[in-house]
Scaffold this active site. Structure first.
Site, mmCIF file in Angstrom:
data_model
loop_
_atom_site.group_PDB
_atom_site.id
_atom_site.type_symbol
_atom_site.label_atom_id
_atom_site.label_comp_id
_atom_site.label_asym_id
_atom_site.label_seq_id
_atom_site.Cartn_x
_atom_site.Cartn_y
_atom_site.Cartn_z
ATOM 1 N N GLY A 99 0.834 -1.062 -0.115
ATOM 2 C CA GLY A 99 0.375 -0.443 0.263
ATOM 3 C C GLY A 99 1.171 1.438 0.366
ATOM 4 C CB CYS A 154 -4.606 -7.143 -1.890
ATOM 5 S SG CYS A 154 -3.091 -6.237 -2.003
ATOM 6 C CG ASN A 155 -9.531 -3.568 -0.209
ATOM 7 O OD1 ASN A 155 -10.186 -3.075 -0.860
ATOM 8 N ND2 ASN A 155 -9.339 -4.029 0.529
ATOM 9 C CB THR A 156 -3.068 -2.484 -1.704
ATOM 10 O OG1 THR A 156 -3.477 -1.709 -0.819
ATOM 11 C CG2 THR A 156 -2.681 -1.449 -2.565
ATOM 12 C CB CYS A 206 -6.735 -2.271 3.688
ATOM 13 S SG CYS A 206 -5.078 -3.484 5.115
#
Ligand code: DGL
Length: 265
Positions: A51, A81-83, A192
Site C-alpha cells: 500500500g 487485497c484492495n491495493t 484493507c
C-alpha cells in the site's frame, strides 16, 4: 508446492492472494460459504507492504504471482487485497478472460446505505485511496453520504507481526482517529483486508455505536456466483483442504496464517 497439492488432492484449488496475511479475513468467508473447496492461500509478505509502494511495482508483483498460480492450475483467483485489486484486476481480467478473477474493494455501498446521509470513514492503504478505482467508487456515493478517506500507512505492519491487540496498537488507532468527533461518525469501512483483524481494538477507540464494514463476505458470495456460472463449483460434500504458502517462507508466517484463520469471525 502447488503442483504437488493439486496432484495429491486431484482437485484444482481457488487461489487467494494478498500482500501478506490480511487476505485470511477473506479466506475465512470463502471457507464459511464453500467449505468443500480446496484453497491455495498465497501471502507475499516478503514484499509487503504493497500500500505504500508505487502503482507499477504493485501491478507487476500481482501480475507475476497470478501468472504463476494460473500456470500451475488453479481454477479461479481471488485477489484478497484492495491495493493489488486497484492496481491489477482490470488487466488480469483482460489477460485471463476464461478464468474467474475476483477482486475486492472497500465496502462503501453497505456503509452508505446503512443510514440516511451517514458520516463514513474509509480506512485503506495510501495507494487504494489514491487510485482511480476508489475515486470512481466514491463518486458513486458522494450524493448520499459524507465520505472521508483515511489512509492508514503503518497499520498493516501490526497485523503482519501478529500484533492484533495491545497498548501500542491502541495508541496507534487512537492517534489515527484523533482528528474525528467520534460521536458524529456512523460507519467505518475497513478497506484493507488486514484491518478486520484489529476490529476489536478499533471498537475500543470508536465505541459501540459506529458500524464497521468489510468486503470479505461480499467477495465470497461473488466468488461462488462466478464459479457456479462456469460450472466450476465442487459438488462433493467432504471438506476441502488449504495450502498456505508465503514468500517470506518461514514457519512463523504460516503459523500466523493458521492462527488468524482460527479466530472467531
Ligand atoms: N491487505 C492489503 C489491502 O487489502 C494491503 C496491505 C499492504 O499495504 O500491503 O489493501
Amino acid at each position: 508446492m502447488l503442483g504437488d497439492f493439486i496432484k495429491r488432492t486431484g482437485k484444482a484449488p481457488i487461489a487467494v492472494f494478498d500482500s501478506g496475511v490480511g487476505g485470511i479475513s477473506v479466506l475465512r468467508e470463502l471457507i464459511a460459504l464453500m467449505p468443500q473447496e480446496n484453497f491455495y492461500y498465497y501471502g507475499d509478505s516478503a514484499n509487503a507492504p504493497y500500500g505504500t509502494k508505487g502503482l507499477e511495482e504493485v501491478r507487476k508483483l500481482t501480475m507475476d504471482h497470478v501468472d504463476t498460480f494460473i500456470r500451475e492450475g488453479v481454477k479461479a483467483v481471488v485477489v484478497a487485497c484492495n491495493t493489488a485489486t486497484s492496481a491489477a484486476v482490470r488487466l488480469l481480467r483482460l489477460k485471463y478472460e476464461d478464468i474467474p478473477i475476483i477482486g475486492i474493494e472497500p465496502a462503501l455501498k453497505p456503509a452508505v446505505l446503512s443510514k440516511e446521509n451517514p458520516n463514513v470513514v474509509v480506512m485503506a492503504t495510501p495507494m487504494t485511496i489514491r487510485e482511480e478505482k476508489f475515486h470512481n467508487l466514491m463518486d458513486r456515493y458522494t450524493h448520499m453520504a459524507h465520505i472521508i478517506p483515511l489512509p492508514c500507512p503503518g497499520l498493516m505492519e501490526y497485523i503482519e507481526h501478529g500484533d492484533i491487540q495491545g497498548e501500542e496498537l491502541l495508541t496507534f488507532l487512537e492517534k489515527l482517529f484523533d482528528p474525528f468527533d467520534k460521536q458524529k461518525l456512523d460507519a467505518v469501512v475497513l478497506g484493507c483486508t488486514h484491518y478486520p483483524f484489529v476490529s476489536r481494538e478499533l471498537r475500543k477507540v470508536l465505541g459501540e455505536k459506529v458500524a464497521l464494514f468489510d468486503g470479505g463476505e461480499g467477495v465470497a458470495r461473488e466468488t461462488r456466483r462466478r464459479l457456479a456460472e462456469k460450472g466450476l463449483l465442487n459438488e462433493e460434500t467432504k471438506n476441502g483442504e488449504i495450502l498456505f504458502v508465503n514468500s517470506e517462507n518461514t514457519e512463523e508466517k504460516i503459523r500466523l496464517c493458521k492462527k488468524l484463520l482460527a479466530l472467531p469471525r
